[in-house]
Structure formats: C-alpha cells, structure tokens
Motif scaffolding. Structure first.
Motif, PDB file in Angstrom:
ATOM      1  N   SER B 360      18.541  24.071 -34.491  1.00 11.94           N
ATOM      2  CA  SER B 360      18.046  25.396 -34.840  1.00 11.94           C
ATOM      3  C   SER B 360      16.572  25.358 -35.246  1.00 11.94           C
ATOM      4  CB  SER B 360      18.872  25.995 -35.966  1.00 11.94           C
ATOM      5  OG  SER B 360      19.009  25.049 -36.993  1.00 11.94           O
ATOM      6  N   ASP B 361      16.084  24.155 -35.628  1.00 10.14           N
ATOM      7  CA  ASP B 361      14.677  24.078 -36.041  1.00 10.14           C
ATOM      8  C   ASP B 361      13.743  23.956 -34.860  1.00 10.14           C
ATOM      9  OD1 ASP B 361      15.812  22.029 -38.717  1.00 10.14           O
ATOM     10  OD2 ASP B 361      15.191  24.120 -38.801  1.00 10.14           O
ATOM     11  N   ILE B 362      14.083  23.039 -33.945  1.00  6.62           N
ATOM     12  CA  ILE B 362      13.227  22.840 -32.782  1.00  6.62           C
ATOM     13  C   ILE B 362      14.092  22.866 -31.532  1.00  6.62           C
ATOM     14  CG2 ILE B 362      11.162  21.669 -33.589  1.00  6.62           C
ATOM     15  CD1 ILE B 362      12.731  19.052 -33.302  1.00  6.62           C
ATOM     16  N   PRO B 363      14.538  24.082 -31.131  1.00  4.47           N
ATOM     17  CA  PRO B 363      15.512  24.135 -30.035  1.00  4.47           C
ATOM     18  C   PRO B 363      15.033  23.508 -28.735  1.00  4.47           C
ATOM     19  CG  PRO B 363      14.728  26.324 -30.615  1.00  4.47           C
ATOM     20  CD  PRO B 363      14.212  25.411 -31.648  1.00  4.47           C
ATOM     21  N   PHE B 364      13.748  23.690 -28.410  1.00  2.00           N
ATOM     22  CA  PHE B 364      13.261  23.210 -27.121  1.00  2.00           C
ATOM     23  C   PHE B 364      13.353  21.693 -27.037  1.00  2.00           C
ATOM     24  CE2 PHE B 364      11.048  23.186 -23.283  1.00  2.00           C
ATOM     25  CZ  PHE B 364      10.025  22.263 -23.327  1.00  2.00           C
ATOM     26  N   LYS B 410      10.053  29.191 -26.958  1.00  4.05           N
ATOM     27  CA  LYS B 410       9.711  28.597 -28.242  1.00  4.05           C
ATOM     28  C   LYS B 410       8.940  27.308 -28.032  1.00  4.05           C
ATOM     29  CE  LYS B 410      13.169  30.760 -30.894  1.00  4.05           C
ATOM     30  NZ  LYS B 410      14.551  30.595 -31.222  1.00  4.05           N
ATOM     31  N   THR B 411       7.903  27.393 -27.233  1.00  2.00           N
ATOM     32  CA  THR B 411       7.165  26.162 -26.955  1.00  2.00           C
ATOM     33  C   THR B 411       5.759  26.211 -27.506  1.00  2.00           C
ATOM     34  OG1 THR B 411       6.605  27.107 -24.835  1.00  2.00           O
ATOM     35  CG2 THR B 411       8.436  25.584 -24.890  1.00  2.00           C
ATOM     36  N   SER B 412       5.500  27.133 -28.399  1.00  4.72           N
ATOM     37  CA  SER B 412       4.160  27.147 -28.989  1.00  4.72           C
ATOM     38  C   SER B 412       4.049  26.007 -29.985  1.00  4.72           C
ATOM     39  CB  SER B 412       3.921  28.475 -29.699  1.00  4.72           C
ATOM     40  OG  SER B 412       4.725  28.523 -30.845  1.00  4.72           O
ATOM     41  N   GLU B 413       2.838  25.751 -30.378  1.00  2.00           N
ATOM     42  CA  GLU B 413       2.635  24.619 -31.279  1.00  2.00           C
ATOM     43  C   GLU B 413       3.389  24.788 -32.579  1.00  2.00           C
ATOM     44  OE1 GLU B 413      -1.413  23.879 -31.996  1.00  2.00           O
ATOM     45  OE2 GLU B 413      -1.801  23.279 -29.934  1.00  2.00           O
ATOM     46  N   GLU B 414       3.398  26.020 -33.076  1.00  2.00           N
ATOM     47  CA  GLU B 414       4.056  26.203 -34.359  1.00  2.00           C
ATOM     48  C   GLU B 414       5.554  26.016 -34.215  1.00  2.00           C
ATOM     49  OE1 GLU B 414       2.575  29.263 -36.762  1.00  2.00           O
ATOM     50  OE2 GLU B 414       4.548  29.655 -37.618  1.00  2.00           O
ATOM     51  N   GLU B 415       6.091  26.528 -33.100  1.00  2.00           N
ATOM     52  CA  GLU B 415       7.522  26.381 -32.886  1.00  2.00           C
ATOM     53  C   GLU B 415       7.903  24.926 -32.771  1.00  2.00           C
ATOM     54  OE1 GLU B 415       9.646  28.811 -32.728  1.00  2.00           O
ATOM     55  OE2 GLU B 415       8.590  30.620 -32.190  1.00  2.00           O
ATOM     56  N   LEU B 416       7.028  24.116 -32.205  1.00  2.00           N
ATOM     57  CA  LEU B 416       7.340  22.700 -32.038  1.00  2.00           C
ATOM     58  C   LEU B 416       7.009  21.907 -33.298  1.00  2.00           C
ATOM     59  CD1 LEU B 416       5.975  22.123 -28.440  1.00  2.00           C
ATOM     60  CD2 LEU B 416       8.331  22.290 -29.137  1.00  2.00           C
ATOM     61  N   GLN B 417       6.655  22.575 -34.356  1.00  2.55           N
ATOM     62  CA  GLN B 417       6.341  21.929 -35.625  1.00  2.55           C
ATOM     63  C   GLN B 417       5.168  20.968 -35.503  1.00  2.55           C
ATOM     64  OE1 GLN B 417       8.992  21.771 -38.359  1.00  2.55           O
ATOM     65  NE2 GLN B 417      10.331  23.238 -37.357  1.00  2.55           N
ATOM     66  N   LEU B 418       4.300  21.241 -34.549  1.00  2.00           N
ATOM     67  CA  LEU B 418       3.187  20.322 -34.346  1.00  2.00           C
ATOM     68  C   LEU B 418       1.878  20.924 -34.821  1.00  2.00           C
ATOM     69  CD1 LEU B 418       3.980  18.878 -30.832  1.00  2.00           C
ATOM     70  CD2 LEU B 418       4.072  17.702 -32.996  1.00  2.00           C
ATOM     71  N   SER B 436       0.841  22.268 -26.243  1.00  2.00           N
ATOM     72  CA  SER B 436       2.125  22.807 -25.812  1.00  2.00           C
ATOM     73  C   SER B 436       2.212  22.828 -24.295  1.00  2.00           C
ATOM     74  CB  SER B 436       2.352  24.199 -26.390  1.00  2.00           C
ATOM     75  OG  SER B 436       1.400  25.082 -25.909  1.00  2.00           O
ATOM     76  N   ARG B 437       1.094  23.038 -23.625  1.00  2.00           N
ATOM     77  CA  ARG B 437       1.120  23.033 -22.155  1.00  2.00           C
ATOM     78  C   ARG B 437       1.483  21.636 -21.650  1.00  2.00           C
ATOM     79  NH1 ARG B 437      -3.214  25.714 -19.204  1.00  2.00           N
ATOM     80  NH2 ARG B 437      -3.426  26.940 -21.082  1.00  2.00           N
ATOM     81  N   ILE B 438       0.888  20.613 -22.283  1.00  2.00           N
ATOM     82  CA  ILE B 438       1.214  19.241 -21.866  1.00  2.00           C
ATOM     83  C   ILE B 438       2.712  19.006 -22.016  1.00  2.00           C
ATOM     84  CG2 ILE B 438       0.933  16.817 -22.424  1.00  2.00           C
ATOM     85  CD1 ILE B 438      -1.787  17.314 -23.365  1.00  2.00           C
TER      86      ILE B 438
END
Lengths: 398, 507
Positions: B360-364, B410-418, B436-438
């Motif tokens: 649920s935190d980083i689904p992708f 949910k692939t933005s930087e914030e969503e990925l916790q990065l 996030s594109r990479i």
C-alpha cells in the motif's frame, strides 16, 4: 463428428443440426491440438491436449456470452445511480451474469457449451428490449436450431411477437386493436423462421433422415426423469409413489409379486412404470406444462407490458416447463435463472424472488460435480456467488 | 457495501484460487526413486509417527537421512506428527514405516492438499486480514483491496499449493510477529516470531530487523528504566519459547548438535542448483564454487551479507519506526537472499512477504518486485508442470494490482518515496530530474525480458552444448532485478530520516 444415424456410442449427437455444424468447425481446429481425439472409434479418449483444447474452446465461445451481457447491461435502466461503480445496477448485473455459479460449473467443469447459447438468448432478449424485433426473432430461431431445449420458452416469444410486433398499435385501454394487424411483419417473421429452419433441417430432409433426426432430438424412450432427477414436480410424484408403495407393502394392500423390480431411483435412464399412482405419459406432461404456462401467456396477450412483461412470461415458461416437462435435466434451471438476473436489478420484489430461485437452483446443481477434489471448489464458488448476490442486491435496494 | 461481506468474498476468492491451483501436479509426481518435496513431507509424517523423538534427526536403519532426512526445526516435525495422526485415522497405509515410500494416490493427494489449506486458513490468512485491517490512513475499500492482492500473490500459492510446501505456516507466524511488534504487543510478537524461526530456520533472514527494532524500542524507552524491563522480558520470552520447542532435544548435547547439523548444512557448498543470487550468477563468469576453498566461501558470503545489511539495521536501531521496520525486513531478507550460503530459490518468498506488506505504500515497485520474484522461480515451476497456473495467477495478480492500486499513475518521485533522495542528488547534479522516467523504462525492459524469456523457455529447446541455458538466463536476469531492488530499498531507508521527523508518525 458423425452426422448419420449410427449407434457408435452412448454419447451420440442429440442436438439439432446447427450444433453439429459447430462441432464440425471445432473438429477442424482440434486437429492442430491432437489428432487422436477425432477418431470415431476412440471413445472415452482423453489426453491433456484434448482437455486443453476443449476448455479453451469453451472459454473462446464465451466471448459471445460476454458481448450479450454487455448488450443487456445497456438496456437495463438503473433504479438509482449509485456513487461508486460497484453499486451501479449495471455492474451488479454483469457480475451476476458473468460469474453465475451454475453456468461456471456446468460449462467449465462439468463441460458443456452453454455459455454462447445463453449468450444468444440474452442477445435476442436485449434486441427485443431495443425494439429490434426482427433480429431478436432471427437470433432465437438460430438458437432453437442449436439446442432445442429452448423450445421451453418459444411460446413466450411467439405470443409476444404476435401481440406486440404484428399488431402495431393498441387501443387506449391497452387491449388489442384488430385492424392494426400488419401482414408484412407476420410474413417477414415467418420467412425468417422458415429460412433458418430450412438452412438447418434442409440437408436432412434431402437425405430423408428427418425422422431419425427428430427421434434423436426428442428421445421419448428415455423416461420421465433423467438419471439425476431434476428437482421438478415429477420428482415429488415419484417420491410419493415410492412412499405409497412402501406403505402399501407394509400394510399388505399390494401384492409384492406384481410390483416391477426395477426402481426409478436406480439412476438409470429408462422407461418405468409407477406402482401406485397412475403412470405418466409424455402427453400428460405436455398438458400439465400447457396448463401451467397458460396464465402468463394470457397476461402477455391481453395486457402486454412491453419487453419487461415478455421477460416475465419467458421466465415463467421456462420454470413451468422445468417443473412439468418430460425428461428434464437439472441444468435446465439455468434457463430460468439467467433471465431472472435481468429482472433482479430492477425491482426489490424481483430481487428477493431471484435470490431464492438462484440459491436453490444452484444448490440443486451440486450433484453434477461428484469427485472429492471438486467438493471445496463447488462449496467455495457457491458461497462466493450467494454472498455476493445477497449483499449487492441488499445494498442496491437499501 | 458493508465491510464484512466484501472481506468474506475476498477471502473466498483467495481460497478458491488456492484450491484450484492445488488440483495441479505436485513436485516429484510420478518420478521415482526420489520423487520430490511432496514425498519428503509424507516421509516426515512416517518418520515422526513411527520412530521415537530421539531418532528423528539421526541416521539409522529405520531413518535413512539420505532419503529426505528431516532438515527443518522441531516445530515442523511436530506439525508432521499431527498430520500423521490424522493420516493414521484415515488410512494407515499412508505412513507405514518403509512400505509407504513413494505412496501416491488421489485420496492421499487430497489429504495432503487439505493439510496445506487448513494450515493456511488457520495461520496465514487471518494474519493477512488482521494486518490490512490495522493499516492506518487508508480507506476500508483500499484495505480490502490490499487483502485481495496479498492473497493473490502467485509465488506463495504456486509453491505451497503446487510444488507442495508449508511456507504459509512460517510466513504466517512471521506476519503475526510483525503485527504484534508494530502494534506494540512486543512480547506476543516476539513469541510468534520465535515460533516462525522454530518452524523454518530460513526465517532467520528476518531475525535481524526484529532484533534491531526491538532493541531500538528499548533504547528509546531508556535503558535505565522501562527499556531494561522490556529487554529482559523479551529475552525471557525468546529463551522460553526456544526451550519449549526444543525440549525433547535438550536432554543430550549430541541431540542438539545433530539437529543443528541438519539445519545448517555448511558442508553443502555456496549454492545448489540454479538460484537467482550473486554467487550463482557470478559463477557463470568465474567458477568461484570450484576455485575457492569451502571456508573462504563461507567467510566471503558472511562478510558480503552483513556489510550489505548493516546500514539499514543500524538506522533501525537508532530510529525505530514501523515503516522503517517493514522496509528493513525487505532489504535484510534481500541481502541474505543475494549473498548468503546455500540459498534456495524458494527463499525469495521470505523477501516477498515483507514486500507484500508495503504494497500500500509503494504499489508500483512492490508489484514489480512480486512479479520478478514469481518469474525467478520459473525453472522450478516448469519442472513441476505448473506453467498454466503460473501464467494465470500472475496475470490475475497483475490485473488486480493495476485495477485496485492504479500503479501506473503512482510513478512520480514522491509516490516512489524517492523525493528526498533525488533532492539530495540534485544538490550535486542539478539536471537529475528524470528519475521516475528512468524507473518506468526499466520496468518496461524488465517485464519485456521476463515475458520473452518465459516464451523462449517454454517453446524452444536449449542448444546441445548449454543445456541449462534458459535456467541460467532466468536466474541472471532475476539477479540483476534483485540487485536494483536492493539498492532501491536501501535508498528509501537511508533517505527516510528527513521525512520521518517532519511528518506525523505513519505506521
């Protein structure tokens, strides 16, 4: 697949010609999977590739069923527009149809091709809802020639098309206006039915095998009840007969020597006589069925309520034929359950009837799967469907 | 819809998928003389039922350790004994000493599959349901969707219900442990985790994070007061549970040593068969298994493992938080998997469980990892003829995750916790904006490779000179993916400090 009268096995073709052509097409695809299964003398042949092919063919033909469900959902109006997707009547209806427990186990486990046949039926119903009567009639005619069990609901189609399509207008109080009869429509309907039947039965008429085809389609020698009793009126009748005969024997009213040894409960498919109650002939069952469908037919004729009335009549015809028909399979209950799903998302009263019908109907299908590994599957799937249908319909009509 | 209806439906779906997978063949079906894991479990029921406890782990005329000798801790043995009692009640032929070797029948298969289902239903599934219900700051529907996706994870279903093992018991106990420790029921949590370790020794992969988290909690409470009390209580719980489980084996020193020898076979070498870890992949280029002597291999793997997990564990001890705990579980288990000694490909499940917890935190990223983990077991699944269930369950899992978590949005930087990581990097490299594109491109490449490799393995025959080509390729590709994930999870843990103090405590 053999299309000539040959007693090659106990599973010879007993569906109308269109189904035979369907199997013929399948056999052409099958030879890419496994040549062996096409050998006429290879009875009870099964290999993993055969299984794979058969299962995939059912899944593939279900595409028609999915399309039909899509069309049905389009013409069912929503009672209210729920906020979320899962509360919309369309969504609930599509889940109830696509995940119908009976269809799943009969088609994909027990193995038949009912999916696309019910697809045809639902599609013809959807066309009638959409006022495309000719297409609906055409689809139903085709369906009849795929599986003649749909004769159960043919009266509903006939009466509805005659009353609501051939008579183009009603009087102000809703009763029939005789002078609005349209010969064009009657003739075009008749033509459609005739053409379809000609296409299907024509080759056999030319080969002079019509009699044989009919005797395979309507095997009246097969007995009042199927090997697995369908839970209909005659099952109760047989049970009563048995109870009475046991009591009669105990109380010495009956002479044990005069009672036929073979019993109806042995699970075989043959003709039997009843011991105490009068024996039932095919004609008797036909009369009982006709009496049972008469009220709904009358309503459809004298007080037509459009497509919804037709649907009700169809369901009642299916149920009556199920109850009183000759040699009914328990799978025939699906004929009533699937159309009932369409009504269930409309009114609360219909929803409660649907729940009772579907739960008992599906439960009656349990004996179809009898091996031990399948036991958890049928229980789990039944629980899934029942819990979903109860909870979703309850939420819809809160 | 009311919550309970939906949850029941989701659990029923999980059970249905499990049982339908169990209709497929098990490992070693119809393959004498050794058969497979299924026969091993049956054999353990035979051994534990017919022989006294003292002989369970020893080589004797009745108990040939070469034929599937017991190599899991005592709790597995007790579980087998329990199953054996039930088996005896149904059909004593199934566990008759010596004569029941290689016993295979429909009824027996049904029995064995039912034991897995019952164990799953009693231990793993309630843990998953309770865990998702305790998740904070998530709507009810999302919680139920979470349960569905965790229950649909293909790897565990295929190994437990296809290949045949009882991973759901040990993973379930570990999950109870995580639940207890996260909700501040530390004693119950550590008891559950000790049970997990005593069921399968591989759970030791998870032991360091537990230790560091609990130690960190004790430090936070202050070592002079409440912290010391907690520490002592925890130590007593752990020792007591171990004594309880090992009681019959503590009577003699030789017993304990023999069990330990069976549990940790240091003679067996750096790896066996093809597994997606560093040593096996490295072996393709340079045959270290043959070059280096045994004790050097041991030391090397030990060093690499501990060096790679040290940063995360130290951070967890200094800043214990539930979120950090879960991520440290992932990175720790992954480090062990990649660098440790005698790793089996099924051990990836020990990494998959914590990843399921952070779904649920980083689904992708979690979905991506879980797909790779299932793919890494492909050679094993193909050997057991489980291709169809693998493909179907993987597709079902993927579709469920995409639908319920909308992972591709949910692939933005914030969503990925990065976010904090990329901010730090941007201090030195201002043009670093395309992270996030990479990652999206990498995902596409990874999935394409996996699909291609699967197709190739299934349809083509490997060349004569390299019969293991496809298994090695699968392991190599999976290993690269896992290395990437190791780096990613470590980055999340290490750069979490800025967020941890500013935001509210999110469990």
């Amino acid at each position: 697949t053999p299309t000539h009268p040959h007693a090659t096995s106990e599973w010879t073709l007993d569906y109308p010609p269109f189904f035979a052509w369907f199997e013929y097409i399948l056999s052409h695809v099958a030879k890419y999977f496994d040549q062996e299964m096409l050998n006429v003398h290879n009875l009870n042949y099964s290999s993993s590739r055969t299984l794979l092919f058969q299962r995939f063919s059912v899944i593939f033909t279900d595409i028609l069923f999915v399309y039909a469900v899509h069309e049905c959902c389009k013409c069912i109006g929503g009672k209210k527009v729920g906020k979320e997707l899962t509360e919309k009547p369309k969504f609930i209806l599509s889940v109830l149809l696509l995940w119908n427990f009976g269809l799943l186990i009969v088609d994909h486990i027990h193995f038949q091709y009912n999916g696309f046949l019910f697809g045809l039926m639902l599609l013809s119903i959807a066309r009638l809802f959409q006022k495309r009567h000719m297409e609906g009639a055409f689809l139903f005619a085709v369906l009849l020639h795929f599986k003649h069990i749909y004769l159960y609901v043919a009266p509903a189609y006939g009466v509805y098309l005659l009353r609501s399509y051939c008579f183009t207008a009603n009087k102000s109080d809703g009763s029939i206006r005789w002078n609005s009869f349209s010969f064009v429509r009657v003739i075009s309907l008749g033509l459609v039915v005739f053409l379809v039947s000609a296409l299907s039965l024509g080759p056999f008429l030319a080969l002079n095998q019509l009699h044989q085809v009919f005797s395979r389609l309507f095997p009246f020698k097969r007995g009042l009840c199927h090997a697995y009793w369908a839970p209909n009126f005659w099952a109760l009748y047989n049970g009563l007969d048995k109870v009475l005969s046991v009591i009669g024997l105990k109380l010495k009213f009956l002479d044990p020597n005069k009672i036929p040894k073979a019993s109806m409960t042995s699970g075989l498919v043959q003709q039997f006589q009843h011991t105490v109650l009068p024996s039932v002939t095919p004609l008797a069952t036909l009369i009982c069925t006709l009496i049972a469908i008469l009220p709904s037919i009358f309503c459809l004729w004298f007080k037509p309520q459009g497509p919804r009335g037709f649907l009700r009549c169809l369901i009642l015809c299916a149920l009556s034929s199920f109850m009183f028909g000759w040699h009914v399979h328990e799978k025939a209950i699906l004929l009533a359950i699937l159309p009932m799903s369409l009504l269930s998302v409309g009114k609360a009263g219909d929803a409660s009837v649907f729940l009772i019908l579907t739960t008992t109907g599906h439960y009656s299908l349990f004996p179809l799967l009898f091996t031990a590994p399948e036991l958890p599957i049928k229980i789990l799937l039944m629980l899934l469907f029942t819990i979903y249908s109860i909870s979703s319909l309850k939420t819809l009509f809160r | 819809m009311e919550k309970w209806y939906l949850m029941t439906i989701v659990v029923l779906i999980g059970l249905t998928v499990r049982w339908t997978v169990s209709l497929n063949p098990y490992s070693g079906a119809g393959k004498p003389p050794m058969f497979g894991d299924y026969e091993a479990q049956r054999h353990w029921q035979e051994i534990t039922f017919n022989l006294p406890v003292k002989q369970w782990y020893f080589n004797s005329s009745d108990n040939n350790l070469q034929y599937w000798g017991l190599d899991y801790p005592p709790l597995t043995a007790y579980h087998s004994l329990l199953c054996a009692y039930v088996a005896k009640f149904i059909n004593a032929d199934w566990i008759a000493l010596h004569t029941s070797r290689g016993y295979e029948s429909q009824a027996h298969k049904l029995f064995m599959r039912s034991t897995v289902l019952i164990a799953d239903l009693l231990i793993y599934i309630p843990a998953v349901v309770l865990y998702c219900c305790c998740l904070k700051e998530i709507s009810t529907k999302k919680k139920i969707a979470n349960v569905l996706c965790i229950l649909l994870y293909p790897g565990l279903i295929l190994i437990d219900y296809g290949h045949f093992q009882y991973n759901s018991v040990s993973l379930g106990f570990a999950l109870w442990g995580v639940l207890g420790v996260s909700c501040d029921w530390d004693l119950l949590g550590s008891l559950a985790f000790c049970l997990a370790i005593n069921y399968k020794q591989m759970e030791l992969y998870h032991s360091l994070p537990f230790f560091c988290f609990l130690l960190g909690k004790c430090f936070k409470k202050g070592l002079k007061g409440k912290g010391l009390v907690l520490l002592v209580k925890l130590a007593c719980t752990v020792v007591a549970s171990f004594i309880l489980c090992w009681l019959p084996f503590f009577t003699e020193r030789e017993q304990t040593l023999q069990v330990l020898r069976r549990l940790f076979p240091v003679d067996r070498g750096l790896f066996e068969d093809k597994v997606a870890n560093i040593w096996c992949s490295f072996n393709v280029l340079l045959k270290i298994k043959d070059i280096l002597p045994r004790h050097i291999q041991l030391i090397m793997s030990f060093c690499f493992t501990f060096l790679s997990l040290l940063p995360a564990c130290i951070k967890l001890t200094l800043q214990p938080s539930s979120k950090g705990f879960k991520f440290t579980l992932v990175s720790c288990a992954l480090s062990f998997f990649l660098f440790s000694f005698q790793v089996h490909e099924k051990s990836i499940l020990l990494v998959s469980l914590p990843v399921c917890l952070v779904l649920s935190d980083i689904p992708f990223m979690s979905t991506w990892f879980l797909l790779v983990s299932t793919f890494s077991m492909l050679p094993l699944l193909l050997k057991d003829e489980l291709l169809m269930p693998s493909v179907v369950t993987t597709m079902a899992f993927f579709i469920a995750c995409v639908t319920f978590f909308s992972i591709f949005e949910k692939t933005s930087e914030e969503e990925l916790q990065l976010k904090s990581f990329s901010i730090s990097v941007r201090k030195y490299l201002p043009c670093f904006t395309f992270l996030s594109r990479i990652i999206q491109y990498l995902f596409l490449i990874s999935v394409t490779t996996m699909v291609l490799l699967t197709l190739m393995t299934v349809t083509l025959d490997p060349p004569q000179k390299l019969p293991d080509l496809f298994s090695v390729l699968v392991c190599f590709v999976s290993c690269l993916n896992f290395l990437f994930f190791l780096v990613y999870f470590n980055i999340i843990i290490m750069w979490d400090s800025q967020n941890g103090r500013n935001q509210k405590k999110i469990s």
